[in-house]
Design a protein around this motif. Structure first.
Motif, mmCIF file in Angstrom:
data_model
loop_
_atom_site.group_PDB
_atom_site.id
_atom_site.type_symbol
_atom_site.label_atom_id
_atom_site.label_comp_id
_atom_site.label_asym_id
_atom_site.label_seq_id
_atom_site.Cartn_x
_atom_site.Cartn_y
_atom_site.Cartn_z
ATOM 1 N N GLY A 10 -14.037 26.489 1.588
ATOM 2 C CA GLY A 10 -15.105 25.428 1.610
ATOM 3 C C GLY A 10 -14.876 24.465 2.998
ATOM 4 O O GLY A 10 -15.941 23.747 3.085
ATOM 5 N N GLY A 11 -13.744 24.453 3.476
ATOM 6 C CA GLY A 11 -13.472 23.606 4.700
ATOM 7 C C GLY A 11 -13.536 22.171 4.421
ATOM 8 O O GLY A 11 -13.225 21.645 3.169
ATOM 9 N N VAL A 12 -13.619 21.470 5.421
ATOM 10 C CA VAL A 12 -13.309 19.844 5.508
ATOM 11 C C VAL A 12 -14.711 19.299 5.918
ATOM 12 O O VAL A 12 -15.197 19.629 7.004
ATOM 13 C CB VAL A 12 -12.259 19.486 6.285
ATOM 14 N N ARG A 13 -15.215 18.172 5.330
ATOM 15 C CA ARG A 13 -16.291 17.358 5.486
ATOM 16 C C ARG A 13 -15.851 16.236 6.313
ATOM 17 O O ARG A 13 -15.153 15.353 5.544
ATOM 18 C CB ARG A 13 -17.547 17.176 4.566
ATOM 19 N N VAL A 14 -16.025 15.653 7.396
ATOM 20 C CA VAL A 14 -15.641 14.622 8.190
ATOM 21 C C VAL A 14 -17.065 13.663 8.628
ATOM 22 O O VAL A 14 -17.912 14.285 9.511
ATOM 23 C CB VAL A 14 -14.918 14.906 9.682
ATOM 24 N N GLN A 15 -16.932 12.536 8.172
ATOM 25 C CA GLN A 15 -18.150 11.762 8.402
ATOM 26 C C GLN A 15 -17.631 10.528 9.268
ATOM 27 O O GLN A 15 -16.934 9.637 9.039
ATOM 28 C CB GLN A 15 -18.827 11.155 7.127
ATOM 29 N N VAL A 16 -18.069 10.561 10.731
ATOM 30 C CA VAL A 16 -17.432 9.864 11.438
ATOM 31 C C VAL A 16 -18.090 8.277 11.476
ATOM 32 O O VAL A 16 -17.464 7.180 11.395
ATOM 33 C CB VAL A 16 -17.437 10.110 13.016
ATOM 34 N N ASN A 17 -19.229 8.364 11.069
ATOM 35 C CA ASN A 17 -19.875 7.006 10.662
ATOM 36 C C ASN A 17 -21.310 7.415 10.261
ATOM 37 O O ASN A 17 -21.556 8.532 10.233
ATOM 38 C CB ASN A 17 -20.139 6.103 12.008
ATOM 39 N N GLN A 18 -21.856 6.428 9.532
ATOM 40 C CA GLN A 18 -23.211 6.462 8.939
ATOM 41 C C GLN A 18 -24.188 6.926 9.631
ATOM 42 O O GLN A 18 -25.347 7.214 9.166
ATOM 43 C CB GLN A 18 -23.510 5.351 7.869
ATOM 44 N N PHE A 19 -24.163 6.853 11.131
ATOM 45 C CA PHE A 19 -25.444 7.050 11.859
ATOM 46 C C PHE A 19 -25.236 8.487 12.476
ATOM 47 O O PHE A 19 -26.140 8.875 13.161
ATOM 48 C CB PHE A 19 -25.523 6.094 12.889
ATOM 49 N N VAL A 20 -24.373 9.207 12.090
ATOM 50 C CA VAL A 20 -24.249 10.683 12.782
ATOM 51 C C VAL A 20 -23.999 11.571 11.542
ATOM 52 O O VAL A 20 -23.161 11.524 10.635
ATOM 53 C CB VAL A 20 -23.114 10.675 13.789
ATOM 54 N N ASP A 21 -24.763 12.639 11.624
ATOM 55 C CA ASP A 21 -24.207 13.976 10.800
ATOM 56 C C ASP A 21 -23.030 14.277 10.621
ATOM 57 O O ASP A 21 -22.178 14.053 11.590
ATOM 58 C CB ASP A 21 -25.171 15.187 10.987
ATOM 59 N N PRO A 22 -22.369 14.556 9.637
ATOM 60 C CA PRO A 22 -20.845 15.044 9.370
ATOM 61 C C PRO A 22 -20.529 16.315 9.949
ATOM 62 O O PRO A 22 -21.464 17.257 10.464
ATOM 63 C CB PRO A 22 -20.946 15.366 7.655
ATOM 64 N N ILE A 23 -19.511 16.500 10.414
ATOM 65 C CA ILE A 23 -18.832 17.489 10.961
ATOM 66 C C ILE A 23 -17.994 18.371 9.948
ATOM 67 O O ILE A 23 -17.430 17.916 8.933
ATOM 68 C CB ILE A 23 -17.750 17.078 11.932
ATOM 69 N N TYR A 24 -18.448 19.687 9.657
ATOM 70 C CA TYR A 24 -17.896 20.540 8.645
ATOM 71 C C TYR A 24 -16.793 21.395 9.602
ATOM 72 O O TYR A 24 -17.171 21.978 10.629
ATOM 73 C CB TYR A 24 -18.762 21.446 8.116
ATOM 74 N N THR A 25 -15.506 21.421 9.221
ATOM 75 C CA THR A 25 -14.548 22.315 9.958
ATOM 76 C C THR A 25 -13.595 23.264 9.054
ATOM 77 O O THR A 25 -13.855 22.797 7.745
ATOM 78 C CB THR A 25 -13.657 21.434 10.874
ATOM 79 N N GLY A 26 -12.981 23.907 9.487
ATOM 80 C CA GLY A 26 -11.949 24.821 8.502
ATOM 81 C C GLY A 26 -12.603 25.485 7.609
ATOM 82 O O GLY A 26 -12.237 25.945 6.477
ATOM 83 N N ILE A 27 -14.010 26.268 7.841
ATOM 84 C CA ILE A 27 -14.849 26.856 6.962
ATOM 85 C C ILE A 27 -14.483 28.146 7.036
ATOM 86 O O ILE A 27 -14.300 28.918 8.169
ATOM 87 C CB ILE A 27 -16.366 26.787 7.309
ATOM 88 N N ASN A 28 -13.963 28.843 5.944
ATOM 89 C CA ASN A 28 -13.498 30.527 5.909
ATOM 90 C C ASN A 28 -12.384 30.795 6.888
ATOM 91 O O ASN A 28 -12.559 31.764 7.617
ATOM 92 C CB ASN A 28 -14.654 31.335 6.138
ATOM 93 N N PRO A 29 -11.343 29.967 6.776
ATOM 94 C CA PRO A 29 -10.155 30.174 7.709
ATOM 95 C C PRO A 29 -9.471 31.673 7.387
ATOM 96 O O PRO A 29 -9.309 32.034 6.319
ATOM 97 C CB PRO A 29 -9.015 29.208 7.675
ATOM 98 N N THR A 30 -9.284 32.369 8.705
ATOM 99 C CA THR A 30 -8.752 33.834 8.467
ATOM 100 C C THR A 30 -7.544 33.757 9.531
ATOM 101 O O THR A 30 -7.828 33.355 10.610
ATOM 102 C CB THR A 30 -9.728 34.771 8.858
ATOM 103 N N VAL A 31 -6.265 34.264 9.267
ATOM 104 C CA VAL A 31 -5.437 34.405 10.080
ATOM 105 C C VAL A 31 -5.623 35.640 10.929
ATOM 106 O O VAL A 31 -5.972 36.707 10.123
ATOM 107 C CB VAL A 31 -3.950 34.677 9.273
#
Length: 171
Positions: free
Chosen positions: A42-63
């Motif tokens: 499911g990854g990580v949701r990062v919300q930098v501030n309320q005026f910018v859409d969030p960043i989603y990272t780490g979705i489906n990590p695979t070695v």
């Protein structure tokens, strides 16, 4: 930073401890909000501030391994991990495969991701590099940069930090 500005305009002390929620974990008493999914995919949701859409990272990590050409990532054939995430202080650790973990460390100005290799892997003969492949979803109008270089969709090898910037303003 030692304080963050709450939505109501009041300053409060930063608390980087990862806390449990109904849907996973989060750190909200910080200069940005980080929400971690219950499962690594499911990854990580990062919300930098309320005026910018969030960043989603780490979705489906695979070695993965990458050959000498740098053009052919291949999943490393390892057993999936049966363990669940562990949390301590400002770190959450997701097992992503037997012998491999993905750590996220929440700091006041950044979220750091580390691939932790607990056991020496057996690589295919043509493997030149080992790493992870993951999906990242950026807000509209933003892109990844290394220094002043805008990254495209090609595979990028770097030991440098990646920045997420507004394409028009560079911020």
């Amino acid at each position: 930073p030692i304080n963050y500005l709450q939505d109501d305009g009041v300053w409060d002390e930063i608390d980087l401890n990862v806390v449990a929620t109904a849907n996973g974990w989060e750190v909200t008493k910080n200069t940005y909000t980080a929400e971690f999914a219950a499962e690594v995919a499911g990854g990580v949701r990062v919300q930098v501030n309320q005026f910018v859409d969030p960043i989603y990272t780490g979705i489906n990590p695979t070695v993965v391994t990458i050959d000498e050409s740098g053009e052919a990532p291949m999943p490393l054939m390892v057993e999936p991990s049966r363990d669940g995430p562990t949390v301590g202080g400002n770190v959450i650790r997701y097992p992503i495969a037997e012998g491999f973990d993905l750590d996220y460390t929440v700091e006041s100005t950044q979220l750091k991701q580390n691939l932790v290799i607990r056991e020496r892997p057996v690589l295919q003969p043509n493997a030149a590099w080992l790493g992870i492949s993951e999906a990242v979803q950026l807000p509209v109008g933003y892109s990844l940069y290394i220094g002043d270089t805008l990254l495209g969709e090609e595979i990028t090898q770097t030991q440098e930090k990646l920045d997420i910037r507004n394409i028009e303003t560079g911020e």
